[in-house]
Structure formats: structure tokens, C-alpha cells
Design a protein around this motif. Sequence first.
Motif, PDB file in Angstrom:
ATOM      1  N   ALA A  57      47.278  42.084  40.099  1.00  0.00           N
ATOM      2  CA  ALA A  57      48.412  42.407  39.019  1.00  0.00           C
ATOM      3  C   ALA A  57      48.288  41.577  37.976  1.00  0.00           C
ATOM      4  CB  ALA A  57      49.711  41.852  39.776  1.00  0.00           C
ATOM      5  N   ASN A  58      47.660  40.209  38.197  1.00  0.00           N
ATOM      6  CA  ASN A  58      47.557  39.320  36.726  1.00  0.00           C
ATOM      7  C   ASN A  58      46.383  39.876  35.914  1.00  0.00           C
ATOM      8  OD1 ASN A  58      49.491  37.543  37.707  1.00  0.00           O
ATOM      9  ND2 ASN A  58      48.136  36.286  39.034  1.00  0.00           N
ATOM     10  N   GLN A  59      45.241  40.447  36.505  1.00  0.00           N
ATOM     11  CA  GLN A  59      44.200  40.990  35.781  1.00  0.00           C
ATOM     12  C   GLN A  59      44.883  42.228  34.837  1.00  0.00           C
ATOM     13  OE1 GLN A  59      41.314  39.712  35.355  1.00  0.00           O
ATOM     14  NE2 GLN A  59      41.741  38.301  36.558  1.00  0.00           N
ATOM     15  N   PHE A  60      45.600  42.992  35.409  1.00  0.00           N
ATOM     16  CA  PHE A  60      46.100  44.196  34.776  1.00  0.00           C
ATOM     17  C   PHE A  60      47.248  43.750  33.779  1.00  0.00           C
ATOM     18  CE2 PHE A  60      44.631  46.843  38.148  1.00  0.00           C
ATOM     19  CZ  PHE A  60      43.710  47.410  37.476  1.00  0.00           C
ATOM     20  N   GLY A  61      47.968  42.349  34.201  1.00  0.00           N
ATOM     21  CA  GLY A  61      49.259  42.122  33.357  1.00  0.00           C
ATOM     22  C   GLY A  61      48.839  41.315  31.825  1.00  0.00           C
ATOM     23  N   ARG A  62      47.469  41.134  31.766  1.00  0.00           N
ATOM     24  CA  ARG A  62      46.866  40.327  30.812  1.00  0.00           C
ATOM     25  C   ARG A  62      47.090  41.398  29.385  1.00  0.00           C
ATOM     26  NH1 ARG A  62      42.196  36.370  32.276  1.00  0.00           N
ATOM     27  NH2 ARG A  62      43.379  35.344  34.126  1.00  0.00           N
TER      28      ARG A  62
END
Length: 48
Positions: free
Chosen positions: A43-48
Motif C-alpha cells: 500500500a505504501n509503494q502504491f501510495g507514493r
Amino acid sequence: MSKNEEQELLSLVKDNNKMLKDIWIILNNPNNDIKDFIMNVIANQFGR
């Protein structure tokens, strides 16, 4: 695009597909305690 660039791109795609398959296997294992951690990382990777 040169032949070397095509080979490099193909290699990266294969590596990426293997990584996604491994993640999918991990996430679908109901006995895995690391599932929430992996979900947060993704989720953090896609949220960047």
C-alpha cells in the motif's frame, strides 16, 4: 530498441512477475503472520 535492451526488459518483466507471484502466494496463505506487514508495504509503494 536494441537487442540488448529488449533482453534486459524481458528479464526485468520476468523478475517482476516472479516477485508478484511470490507476494500473491504469501498473501493467500491464511497461516502467515506477516500478511498485514506485506499489505502495508504494498500500500505504501502504491501510495507514493
